[in-house]
Design an enzyme around this catalytic site. Structure first.
Site, short mmCIF file in Angstrom:
data_model
loop_
_atom_site.label_atom_id
_atom_site.label_comp_id
_atom_site.label_asym_id
_atom_site.label_seq_id
_atom_site.Cartn_x
_atom_site.Cartn_y
_atom_site.Cartn_z
N HIS A 241 0.07 -29.18 -54.46
CA HIS A 241 -0.67 -30.43 -54.59
C HIS A 241 -1.90 -30.44 -53.69
O HIS A 241 -2.11 -29.54 -52.86
CB HIS A 241 0.24 -31.62 -54.24
CG HIS A 241 0.78 -31.61 -52.85
ND1 HIS A 241 0.03 -31.99 -51.74
CD2 HIS A 241 2.01 -31.26 -52.37
CE1 HIS A 241 0.76 -31.88 -50.65
NE2 HIS A 241 1.98 -31.44 -51.00
N CYS A 257 5.92 -28.29 -49.03
CA CYS A 257 5.07 -28.13 -50.22
C CYS A 257 3.92 -27.16 -49.94
O CYS A 257 3.68 -26.77 -48.80
CB CYS A 257 4.52 -29.48 -50.65
SG CYS A 257 5.74 -30.58 -51.39
#
Length: 283
Positions: A241, A257
């Site tokens: 992301h 992440c």
């Protein structure tokens, strides 16, 4: 007597002529000494006068040439390979090479290395990595990246270097700097699939996730941050992301992440489909 003398004279003349001819024939049949032979003109080869090719180095155990053209020689040694510039003698040493491919006139929009035009070069494929070396205009290493071992689209993320590699049909398309987990266990390692893609329109994502999210389907067994967290397998816990902290890119800074620059994740988002394979490794 008068006629006899004339006949004798004629016979003597004939004998003289025959003897002269025989002398000339014998003289022509004698071999000419080698030292007196004329020196033949040697043909001039194209490129003659330029620096000659440097000999390929021979390793005591197994060194041998596996590829050669008019510009470079690739010599495989015991534990590495040498790429030798035949015009300058420069040598670049790389890891073990299994196959070599010519690159000629590659435009910037073509793989490998989209964004880079290559007038002349070679691609060296080894077991674990691929090396692209430019020959013209400069003899230099242009890129070293993981061997995807597939002819399909794939993403490989190297936690050690914080780099994401995108492959299209088995060829490296682009690489991007990323941020991974601040703790080595935070970002899961293994082979996963992209489970979903979310494009933010103002409400879908939290600010710290930027404007794009690509969720990774991480099985319970590879989720080191919780036991049987239902969000992990469906792509709601770990993802690739954007970020609101661009200074963290290239560092070990996330909760697990893979963070990217907002502009680069927007580009990647368009290039990747759901179910694309993503491999995360330490090296």
């Amino acid at each position: 007597m008068k006629y006899l003398s004339k006949s004798v004279l004629t016979a003597i003349a004939v004998l003289f002529i025959l003897g002269s001819l025989d002398y000339k024939q014998n003289r022509q049949q004698k071999p000419i000494p080698q030292s007196n032979l004329p020196i033949a003109q040697q043909p001039v080869q194209p490129g003659e006068g330029k620096q000659k090719a440097s000999p390929a180095p021979e390793d005591a155990e197994s060194g041998h040439v596996i590829f050669e053209n008019d510009r470079v020689t690739v010599c495989r040694l015991s534990h590495a390979s040498d790429i030798i510039n035949r015009l300058t003698g420069q040598t670049i040493r790389v890891n073990h090479v299994g196959a070599v491919y010519n690159i000629c006139g590659k435009p910037a929009g073509a793989t490998p290395l989209v964004g880079y035009a290559i007038a002349e070069g070679i691609k060296l494929v080894g077991g674990d990595q691929i090396t692209v070396i430019g020959i013209e205009p400069a003899f230099e290493v242009l890129a070293v990246y993981p061997n995807p071992r597939t002819g399909r689209d794939r993403i490989i993320i190297n936690k050690g270097t914080n780099t994401l590699y995108l492959y299209k049909k088995g060829e490296l398309y682009k690489s991007y700097p990323v941020a991974t987990g601040k703790d080595p266990l935070y970002t899961p390692e293994g082979v996963f699939k992209i489970a979903n893609k979310i494009e933010d329109h103002g409400r879908e994502l939290k600010p710290q996730l930027g404007e794009r999210w690509m969720g990774l389907a991480v099985p319970f067994a590879q989720d080191n941050r919780a036991e049987k967290d239902a969000r992990a397998p469906v792509g709601s816990k770990y993802g690739i992301h954007g970020t609101d902290d661009p200074e963290s890119i290239g560092k070990k800074a996330s909760g697990g992440c893979i963070r990217m620059d907002n502009g680069q994740i927007a580009e990647l988002f368009k290039l990747v489909e759901v179910n694309t394979t993503v491999e995360i490794r330490q090296h």
